[in-house]
Design a protein around this motif. Structure first.
Motif, PDB file in Angstrom:
ATOM      1  N   GLN A 146       0.826  -1.204   0.000  1.00 30.99           N
ATOM      2  CA  GLN A 146       0.000   0.000   0.000  1.00 30.99           C
ATOM      3  C   GLN A 146       0.864   1.259   0.000  1.00 30.99           C
ATOM      4  OE1 GLN A 146      -3.351   0.156  -0.278  1.00 30.99           O
ATOM      5  NE2 GLN A 146      -3.218  -2.059  -0.610  1.00 30.99           N
ATOM      6  N   PRO A 147       0.517   2.244  -0.827  1.00 31.16           N
ATOM      7  CA  PRO A 147       1.272   3.500  -0.829  1.00 31.16           C
ATOM      8  C   PRO A 147       1.035   4.262   0.462  1.00 31.16           C
ATOM      9  CG  PRO A 147      -0.672   3.699  -2.206  1.00 31.16           C
ATOM     10  CD  PRO A 147      -0.570   2.258  -1.821  1.00 31.16           C
ATOM     11  N   THR A 148       2.014   5.025   0.869  1.00 34.60           N
ATOM     12  CA  THR A 148       1.927   5.805   2.096  1.00 34.60           C
ATOM     13  C   THR A 148       1.721   7.288   1.767  1.00 34.60           C
ATOM     14  OG1 THR A 148       4.296   6.252   2.199  1.00 34.60           O
ATOM     15  CG2 THR A 148       3.517   4.188   3.198  1.00 34.60           C
ATOM     16  N   LEU A 149       1.463   8.041   2.817  1.00 35.95           N
ATOM     17  CA  LEU A 149       1.323   9.489   2.651  1.00 35.95           C
ATOM     18  C   LEU A 149       2.618  10.087   2.091  1.00 35.95           C
ATOM     19  CD1 LEU A 149      -0.430  12.031   3.153  1.00 35.95           C
ATOM     20  CD2 LEU A 149       0.612  12.157   5.423  1.00 35.95           C
ATOM     21  N   ARG A 150       3.762   9.559   2.531  1.00 36.15           N
ATOM     22  CA  ARG A 150       5.043  10.065   2.041  1.00 36.15           C
ATOM     23  C   ARG A 150       5.197   9.807   0.539  1.00 36.15           C
ATOM     24  NH1 ARG A 150       9.194  11.836   4.668  1.00 36.15           N
ATOM     25  NH2 ARG A 150       8.356  11.057   6.640  1.00 36.15           N
ATOM     26  N   ASP A 151       4.702   8.659   0.076  1.00 38.15           N
ATOM     27  CA  ASP A 151       4.750   8.371  -1.363  1.00 38.15           C
ATOM     28  C   ASP A 151       3.926   9.383  -2.145  1.00 38.15           C
ATOM     29  OD1 ASP A 151       6.298   6.018  -0.992  1.00 38.15           O
ATOM     30  OD2 ASP A 151       4.490   4.902  -0.482  1.00 38.15           O
ATOM     31  N   VAL A 152       2.756   9.713  -1.628  1.00 39.47           N
ATOM     32  CA  VAL A 152       1.905  10.704  -2.290  1.00 39.47           C
ATOM     33  C   VAL A 152       2.614  12.053  -2.336  1.00 39.47           C
ATOM     34  CG1 VAL A 152      -0.271  11.988  -2.123  1.00 39.47           C
ATOM     35  CG2 VAL A 152      -0.227   9.526  -1.638  1.00 39.47           C
ATOM     36  N   SER A 164      -0.710  15.918   3.828  1.00 46.27           N
ATOM     37  CA  SER A 164      -1.673  15.624   4.889  1.00 46.27           C
ATOM     38  C   SER A 164      -2.742  16.709   4.980  1.00 46.27           C
ATOM     39  CB  SER A 164      -0.948  15.480   6.225  1.00 46.27           C
ATOM     40  OG  SER A 164      -1.857  15.275   7.277  1.00 46.27           O
ATOM     41  N   ARG A 165      -2.326  17.969   4.860  1.00 41.47           N
ATOM     42  CA  ARG A 165      -3.282  19.078   4.926  1.00 41.47           C
ATOM     43  C   ARG A 165      -4.279  19.014   3.779  1.00 41.47           C
ATOM     44  NH1 ARG A 165       0.141  24.300   4.926  1.00 41.47           N
ATOM     45  NH2 ARG A 165      -1.943  25.264   4.916  1.00 41.47           N
ATOM     46  N   VAL A 166      -3.809  18.651   2.594  1.00 42.78           N
ATOM     47  CA  VAL A 166      -4.709  18.533   1.444  1.00 42.78           C
ATOM     48  C   VAL A 166      -5.735  17.429   1.690  1.00 42.78           C
ATOM     49  CG1 VAL A 166      -4.872  17.883  -0.981  1.00 42.78           C
ATOM     50  CG2 VAL A 166      -3.064  19.439  -0.217  1.00 42.78           C
ATOM     51  N   LEU A 167      -5.264  16.281   2.172  1.00 43.08           N
ATOM     52  CA  LEU A 167      -6.157  15.143   2.368  1.00 43.08           C
ATOM     53  C   LEU A 167      -7.090  15.339   3.553  1.00 43.08           C
ATOM     54  CD1 LEU A 167      -3.603  12.315   1.535  1.00 43.08           C
ATOM     55  CD2 LEU A 167      -5.434  13.222   0.092  1.00 43.08           C
ATOM     56  N   ARG A 168      -6.784  16.352   4.387  1.00 42.11           N
ATOM     57  CA  ARG A 168      -7.691  16.727   5.484  1.00 42.11           C
ATOM     58  C   ARG A 168      -8.607  17.862   5.045  1.00 42.11           C
ATOM     59  NH1 ARG A 168      -3.096  17.189   8.833  1.00 42.11           N
ATOM     60  NH2 ARG A 168      -3.608  19.405   9.100  1.00 42.11           N
ATOM     61  N   ASP A 169      -8.543  18.222   3.749  1.00 37.25           N
ATOM     62  CA  ASP A 169      -9.369  19.299   3.190  1.00 37.25           C
ATOM     63  C   ASP A 169      -9.091  20.646   3.846  1.00 37.25           C
ATOM     64  OD1 ASP A 169     -10.712  17.661   1.340  1.00 37.25           O
ATOM     65  OD2 ASP A 169     -12.074  16.960   2.906  1.00 37.25           O
ATOM     66  N   ARG A 228      -4.030  15.489  -4.861  1.00 30.14           N
ATOM     67  CA  ARG A 228      -5.150  14.575  -5.093  1.00 30.14           C
ATOM     68  C   ARG A 228      -4.919  13.712  -6.324  1.00 30.14           C
ATOM     69  NH1 ARG A 228      -9.604  19.183  -3.613  1.00 30.14           N
ATOM     70  NH2 ARG A 228      -9.557  18.865  -1.341  1.00 30.14           N
ATOM     71  N   ALA A 229      -4.281  14.292  -7.346  1.00 31.71           N
ATOM     72  CA  ALA A 229      -3.953  13.516  -8.547  1.00 31.71           C
ATOM     73  C   ALA A 229      -2.942  12.429  -8.202  1.00 31.71           C
ATOM     74  CB  ALA A 229      -3.416  14.431  -9.636  1.00 31.71           C
ATOM     75  N   ALA A 230      -1.974  12.779  -7.372  1.00 29.90           N
ATOM     76  CA  ALA A 230      -0.972  11.792  -6.961  1.00 29.90           C
ATOM     77  C   ALA A 230      -1.616  10.674  -6.148  1.00 29.90           C
ATOM     78  CB  ALA A 230       0.122  12.480  -6.143  1.00 29.90           C
ATOM     79  N   GLY A 268      -3.359   5.068  -5.933  1.00 28.45           N
ATOM     80  CA  GLY A 268      -4.357   4.259  -5.251  1.00 28.45           C
ATOM     81  C   GLY A 268      -4.277   4.413  -3.745  1.00 28.45           C
ATOM     82  N   TYR A 269      -3.882   5.602  -3.291  1.00 30.81           N
ATOM     83  CA  TYR A 269      -3.708   5.840  -1.853  1.00 30.81           C
ATOM     84  C   TYR A 269      -5.053   5.914  -1.131  1.00 30.81           C
ATOM     85  CZ  TYR A 269      -2.697   8.296   2.510  1.00 30.81           C
ATOM     86  OH  TYR A 269      -2.619   8.654   3.829  1.00 30.81           O
ATOM     87  N   ARG A 270      -5.131   5.217   0.016  1.00 33.58           N
ATOM     88  CA  ARG A 270      -6.292   5.299   0.886  1.00 33.58           C
ATOM     89  C   ARG A 270      -5.812   5.685   2.275  1.00 33.58           C
ATOM     90  NH1 ARG A 270      -7.983   5.185  -3.341  1.00 33.58           N
ATOM     91  NH2 ARG A 270      -9.609   3.919  -4.301  1.00 33.58           N
ATOM     92  N   PRO A 271      -6.341   6.768   2.849  1.00 33.29           N
ATOM     93  CA  PRO A 271      -5.871   7.185   4.172  1.00 33.29           C
ATOM     94  C   PRO A 271      -6.188   6.145   5.239  1.00 33.29           C
ATOM     95  CG  PRO A 271      -7.831   8.416   3.552  1.00 33.29           C
ATOM     96  CD  PRO A 271      -7.395   7.655   2.330  1.00 33.29           C
ATOM     97  N   ASN A 272      -5.298   6.009   6.198  1.00 34.12           N
ATOM     98  CA  ASN A 272      -5.499   5.111   7.339  1.00 34.12           C
ATOM     99  C   ASN A 272      -6.387   5.826   8.344  1.00 34.12           C
ATOM    100  OD1 ASN A 272      -5.352   3.603   9.685  1.00 34.12           O
ATOM    101  ND2 ASN A 272      -3.220   2.999   9.340  1.00 34.12           N
ATOM    102  N   GLU A 273      -7.695   5.570   8.241  1.00 32.81           N
ATOM    103  CA  GLU A 273      -8.632   6.295   9.095  1.00 32.81           C
ATOM    104  C   GLU A 273      -8.469   5.935  10.565  1.00 32.81           C
ATOM    105  OE1 GLU A 273     -10.415   8.734   8.301  1.00 32.81           O
ATOM    106  OE2 GLU A 273     -10.172   8.662   6.147  1.00 32.81           O
TER     107      GLU A 273
END
Length: 351
Positions: free
Chosen positions: A12-18, A30-35, A48-50, A55-60
């Motif tokens: 699974q890709p990580t936030l750092r990969d994104v 992280s700020r982008v994915l937290r809107d 978001r494109a990255a 195929g990144y999914r945040p670890n909720e």
């Protein structure tokens, strides 16, 4: 090979990969994915494109823990997913917890205590908000340990042993006594019993109710007519066939759950096909198509969905009293453990 295929093979890709793919820092990603509205629109688009490409999914779960919240998950531990009773129980649980924004995670133990210990330990490690369990046996130290770690536990179908916890039970004793008494009223004096393994609380209570009905009629339990340990219909069919092949066979059978009732029905049907005597049948748990079996049948019925709903209501009440899972600070003192008993009734099916 694009990024998506790479991570399908490599994990699974990580936030750092994104962040690396978008050319920004991990904090910005992280700020982008937290809107976060303060991030520039162009940067938001790149991140978001990255995330989409990888195929990144945040670890909720991890995100919730960082924010001081629970995982949003409720663990449901059951003993036999092949039994339709547990699907109804799960539906009842889910119908309540979803209203609190929680999701249900179901684990099957196969009536194995070691598997149950491992499953409960894994749920605690994953920081579930609470656990609803149908215990496999009387050894519940692992459930007590979960409570000690701050994870609320509610038991279904079996009371707690050695620790305090909420529980929801069925009137196992009363239902079995009523069904056996109905067979006695119809003139039966030799009544066989097919039940769960002796370690299963419900099976033991139903055998006790069966014995009480016999005793009230001046009859004793004949150990030669008792078969325990069947968990699947084919096992129950063999056990019932063995009883019906005795030199002095029972004229009726009482079964402690739907799996045993189905197996007993098959044995009785086979006996009738060979020209054998009619055998009366009664069992605990109503089930679909019971009315289509073509055999007089008395069943102990109850609302298995309500069993799940009641367990879930007890759990959410605990969660709503606490400020958060595993915390010592409470909005108000925790109430004492509660026990709810779901009533039963008799249902008659004819030919």
């Amino acid at each position: 090979m694009d990024g998506t295929e790479q991570y399908r093979k490599g994990g699974q890709p990580t936030l750092r990969d994104v962040a690396e793919r978008a050319g920004v820092s991990a904090m910005t990603a992280s700020r982008v994915l937290r809107d976060d509205p303060q991030v520039l629109p162009a940067t938001r688009e790149r991140v978001r494109a990255a995330a989409t490409a990888l195929g990144y999914r945040p670890n909720e779960v991890a995100r919730s823990l960082r924010l001081g919240r629970g995982s949003g998950l409720v663990g449901l531990v059951v003993t036999n997913l092949a039994n339709p009773f547990y699907s109804r129980l799960a539906l009842g649980v889910d119908s309540v917890v979803v209203k609190d924004g929680l999701k249900t995670v179901i684990g099957n133990t196969g009536q194995d205590l070691d598997a149950e210990r491992d499953l409960v330990a894994d749920l605690v490690a994953r920081r579930v908000d609470g656990i609803i369990a149908v215990p496999a046996g009387a050894d519940q130290r692992h459930l007590a340990a979960a409570v000690a770690e701050g994870v609320p536990v509610v038991l279904a179908s079996r009371p707690p042993e050695g620790f305090a916890a909420d529980c929801v039970l069925v009137d196992d004793f009363g239902g079995a006594r009523a069904a056996t008494a109905r067979l006695v009223e119809r003139g039966h004096r030799r009544i066989g019993f097919l039940g769960s393994p002796p370690a299963v609380y419900t099976g033991t209570e139903r055998l006790r109710g069966h014995a009480a009905a016999l005793a009230a009629a001046g009859l004793a339990v004949d150990d030669r007519l008792v078969r325990q340990g069947q968990t699947a219909p084919d096992e129950a069919a063999r056990a019932a066939a063995g009883l019906l092949a005795l030199r002095d066979p029972p004229t009726a059978l009482f079964c402690s759950n739907n799996r045993n009732t189905i197996g007993a029905f098959r044995a009785i049907r086979a006996l009738r096909a060979r020209g054998g005597a009619d055998i009366a049948l009664a069992g605990f748990d109503d089930f679909e198509l019971a009315d289509a079996l073509g055999l007089p049948l008395t069943l102990v019925a109850y609302d298995s969905d309500e069993l799940g709903r009641a367990a879930a209501r007890l759990l959410t009440a605990r969660l709503n009293t606490a400020t958060g899972p595993g915390t010592a600070t409470r909005r108000s003192p925790m109430p004492p453990p509660r026990q709810i008993v779901v009533p039963t009734s008799l249902v008659e099916y004819g030919e």
